[in-house]
Write a protein that holds these residues in place. Sequence first.
Motif, PDB file in Angstrom:
ATOM      1  N   LYS A   1     -46.328  18.212   2.116  1.00 39.09           N
ATOM      2  CA  LYS A   1     -45.434  18.231   3.280  1.00 39.09           C
ATOM      3  C   LYS A   1     -45.025  16.825   3.704  1.00 39.09           C
ATOM      4  N   ILE A   2     -45.860  15.841   3.416  1.00 34.00           N
ATOM      5  CA  ILE A   2     -45.516  14.459   3.780  1.00 34.00           C
ATOM      6  C   ILE A   2     -45.204  13.617   2.538  1.00 34.00           C
ATOM      7  N   ASN A   3     -45.019  14.278   1.397  1.00 31.28           N
ATOM      8  CA  ASN A   3     -44.672  13.584   0.150  1.00 31.28           C
ATOM      9  C   ASN A   3     -45.638  12.440  -0.165  1.00 31.28           C
ATOM     10  N   LEU A   4     -46.923  12.734   0.006  1.00 31.36           N
ATOM     11  CA  LEU A   4     -47.935  11.688  -0.126  1.00 31.36           C
ATOM     12  C   LEU A   4     -47.918  11.024  -1.493  1.00 31.36           C
ATOM     13  N   ASP A   5     -47.595  11.781  -2.523  1.00 34.06           N
ATOM     14  CA  ASP A   5     -47.661  11.251  -3.881  1.00 34.06           C
ATOM     15  C   ASP A   5     -46.358  10.623  -4.354  1.00 34.06           C
ATOM     16  N   THR A   6     -45.367  10.548  -3.477  1.00 32.54           N
ATOM     17  CA  THR A   6     -44.112   9.872  -3.795  1.00 32.54           C
ATOM     18  C   THR A   6     -44.199   8.415  -3.332  1.00 32.54           C
ATOM     19  N   GLU A   7     -44.122   7.494  -4.238  1.00 34.17           N
ATOM     20  CA  GLU A   7     -44.263   6.080  -3.891  1.00 34.17           C
ATOM     21  C   GLU A   7     -43.135   5.630  -2.972  1.00 34.17           C
ATOM     22  N   PHE A   8     -43.496   4.929  -1.916  1.00 35.89           N
ATOM     23  CA  PHE A   8     -42.489   4.311  -1.046  1.00 35.89           C
ATOM     24  C   PHE A   8     -42.082   2.982  -1.663  1.00 35.89           C
ATOM     25  N   ILE A   9     -40.825   2.878  -2.046  1.00 30.75           N
ATOM     26  CA  ILE A   9     -40.337   1.692  -2.737  1.00 30.75           C
ATOM     27  C   ILE A   9     -39.887   0.644  -1.730  1.00 30.75           C
ATOM     28  N   LYS A  10     -40.482  -0.526  -1.812  1.00 30.00           N
ATOM     29  CA  LYS A  10     -40.061  -1.644  -0.971  1.00 30.00           C
ATOM     30  C   LYS A  10     -38.982  -2.424  -1.713  1.00 30.00           C
ATOM     31  N   VAL A  11     -37.748  -2.339  -1.244  1.00 36.75           N
ATOM     32  CA  VAL A  11     -36.616  -2.893  -1.994  1.00 36.75           C
ATOM     33  C   VAL A  11     -36.291  -4.321  -1.570  1.00 36.75           C
ATOM     34  N   HIS A  12     -36.888  -4.786  -0.482  1.00 31.50           N
ATOM     35  CA  HIS A  12     -36.554  -6.117   0.023  1.00 31.50           C
ATOM     36  C   HIS A  12     -37.704  -7.076  -0.276  1.00 31.50           C
ATOM     37  N   SER A  13     -37.447  -8.044  -1.114  1.00 31.82           N
ATOM     38  CA  SER A  13     -38.517  -8.913  -1.614  1.00 31.82           C
ATOM     39  C   SER A  13     -38.363 -10.364  -1.176  1.00 31.82           C
ATOM     40  N   SER A  14     -37.598 -10.592  -0.120  1.00 33.59           N
ATOM     41  CA  SER A  14     -37.401 -11.968   0.346  1.00 33.59           C
ATOM     42  C   SER A  14     -37.468 -12.014   1.871  1.00 33.59           C
ATOM     43  N   ILE A  15     -37.734 -13.202   2.407  1.00 30.41           N
ATOM     44  CA  ILE A  15     -37.790 -13.395   3.849  1.00 30.41           C
ATOM     45  C   ILE A  15     -36.377 -13.606   4.379  1.00 30.41           C
ATOM     46  N   LEU A  16     -36.016 -12.855   5.389  1.00 28.55           N
ATOM     47  CA  LEU A  16     -34.675 -12.963   5.949  1.00 28.55           C
ATOM     48  C   LEU A  16     -34.441 -14.323   6.587  1.00 28.55           C
ATOM     49  N   ASP A  17     -33.235 -14.863   6.406  1.00 27.02           N
ATOM     50  CA  ASP A  17     -32.912 -16.094   7.129  1.00 27.02           C
ATOM     51  C   ASP A  17     -32.551 -15.740   8.574  1.00 27.02           C
TER      52      ASP A  17
ATOM     53  N   PRO B   1     -48.393  -3.817   3.286  1.00 24.14           N
ATOM     54  CA  PRO B   1     -48.680  -4.186   1.894  1.00 24.14           C
ATOM     55  C   PRO B   1     -49.546  -3.154   1.163  1.00 24.14           C
ATOM     56  N   SER B   2     -50.320  -2.374   1.893  1.00 27.58           N
ATOM     57  CA  SER B   2     -51.156  -1.343   1.279  1.00 27.58           C
ATOM     58  C   SER B   2     -50.306  -0.139   0.885  1.00 27.58           C
ATOM     59  N   LYS B   3     -50.920   0.786   0.132  1.00 27.56           N
ATOM     60  CA  LYS B   3     -50.207   1.995  -0.301  1.00 27.56           C
ATOM     61  C   LYS B   3     -50.376   3.137   0.692  1.00 27.56           C
ATOM     62  N   PHE B   4     -51.571   3.220   1.289  1.00 25.94           N
ATOM     63  CA  PHE B   4     -51.907   4.342   2.151  1.00 25.94           C
ATOM     64  C   PHE B   4     -52.585   3.852   3.429  1.00 25.94           C
ATOM     65  N   VAL B   5     -52.541   4.710   4.440  1.00 24.76           N
ATOM     66  CA  VAL B   5     -53.324   4.516   5.662  1.00 24.76           C
ATOM     67  C   VAL B   5     -54.146   5.783   5.883  1.00 24.76           C
ATOM     68  N   ILE B   6     -55.442   5.607   6.118  1.00 21.55           N
ATOM     69  CA  ILE B   6     -56.279   6.724   6.534  1.00 21.55           C
ATOM     70  C   ILE B   6     -56.537   6.576   8.027  1.00 21.55           C
ATOM     71  N   HIS B   7     -56.273   7.650   8.759  1.00 19.88           N
ATOM     72  CA  HIS B   7     -56.410   7.656  10.213  1.00 19.88           C
ATOM     73  C   HIS B   7     -57.672   8.440  10.566  1.00 19.88           C
ATOM     74  N   THR B   8     -58.573   7.800  11.287  1.00 18.58           N
ATOM     75  CA  THR B   8     -59.809   8.471  11.686  1.00 18.58           C
ATOM     76  C   THR B   8     -60.036   8.300  13.181  1.00 18.58           C
ATOM     77  N   ILE B   9     -60.663   9.299  13.786  1.00 17.62           N
ATOM     78  CA  ILE B   9     -60.867   9.285  15.221  1.00 17.62           C
ATOM     79  C   ILE B   9     -62.339   9.009  15.493  1.00 17.62           C
ATOM     80  N   GLY B  10     -62.611   7.822  16.012  1.00 15.74           N
ATOM     81  CA  GLY B  10     -63.985   7.441  16.320  1.00 15.74           C
ATOM     82  C   GLY B  10     -64.405   7.890  17.702  1.00 15.74           C
TER      83      GLY B  10
END
Length: 315
Positions: free
Chosen positions: A15-31, A201-210
Amino acid sequence: MENNNFFNLSDYRDKINLDTEFIKVHSSILDEDKREIIIDDLMGYFSKENVMFNQENANITYKDKRNLIRALLNVREAKPIDESILVLLNHLLQSESLKKGIVDVNSLKSVSETIFDMNIRHNKKIILWKDDITKINSDVIINAANNRMLGCFRPLHNCIDNVIHSSSGPQLRDDCNKIITLQGKPESVGLAKITRAYNLPSKFVIHTIGPNVSGLKNIITFHKNQLSSCYKECLNLANQIDSINSITFCSISTGVSDFPKNIAAEIALKSTINWLDHNPNKFTKIIFNVYSDYDYSVFIKAFYRVKEDLKYKIF
């Protein structure tokens, strides 16, 4: 802490397309000029949604405009954003990530190299690292969430939940909203859910409730078990994703939830070591992230206490 058999990864993964890689298309620092154009376009779009944006904001500084955008996204409920605006926002967030600097997880040294005489079990996999968790490119980072699991709604709040959502982008809140809507109830303490990390920069986030122990005079075994469950459930969940080999934990519940840092650090280490005892071939790096010199020293002391407890008892 019992497993969340009612709503497992298989119930929301597609339902959240977890296995579809999110492509980061911008590889430079904006001026500077491009940043100004993007931020003004974002201001123009979001000013139609919220009264905090008005004509008086036209001549404020870039930093003020950027803070307004972050504040708007902090309080904004999960809902669609025009695709062209989302592209601009992703471009901005990816540029900001590059400007902060990305920390390569493979450059970090284990506690077997950085802490004198630290011969605890799995010491070559375990890392203590002080820096901003949104800079590391480990496969997954851990977010200390609330039971709504939608991120922090306090504008510009400096909690880990707010910082992670602000750096990732609104897609993170959207995914969390889908999960919590499908689940049909708030998330329980000691459990965990996973999403993609989007502009981090990471691929995934795990959310946990402490556990939240604010105002309590005594931390009892029940609270310790809840916190231990957070670490075990995060590891169990990460273990279900084949591409995850490195994990970065924040110090769960030690911020606004007020769990004593010395006790929390020991629980984090013991829970992880015991999990690895039962899963010795899993993961290559498990990083414990802290943000201050004081927190770093708290973990150092916890490492030596755990080392002395040869049985590695779990609360």
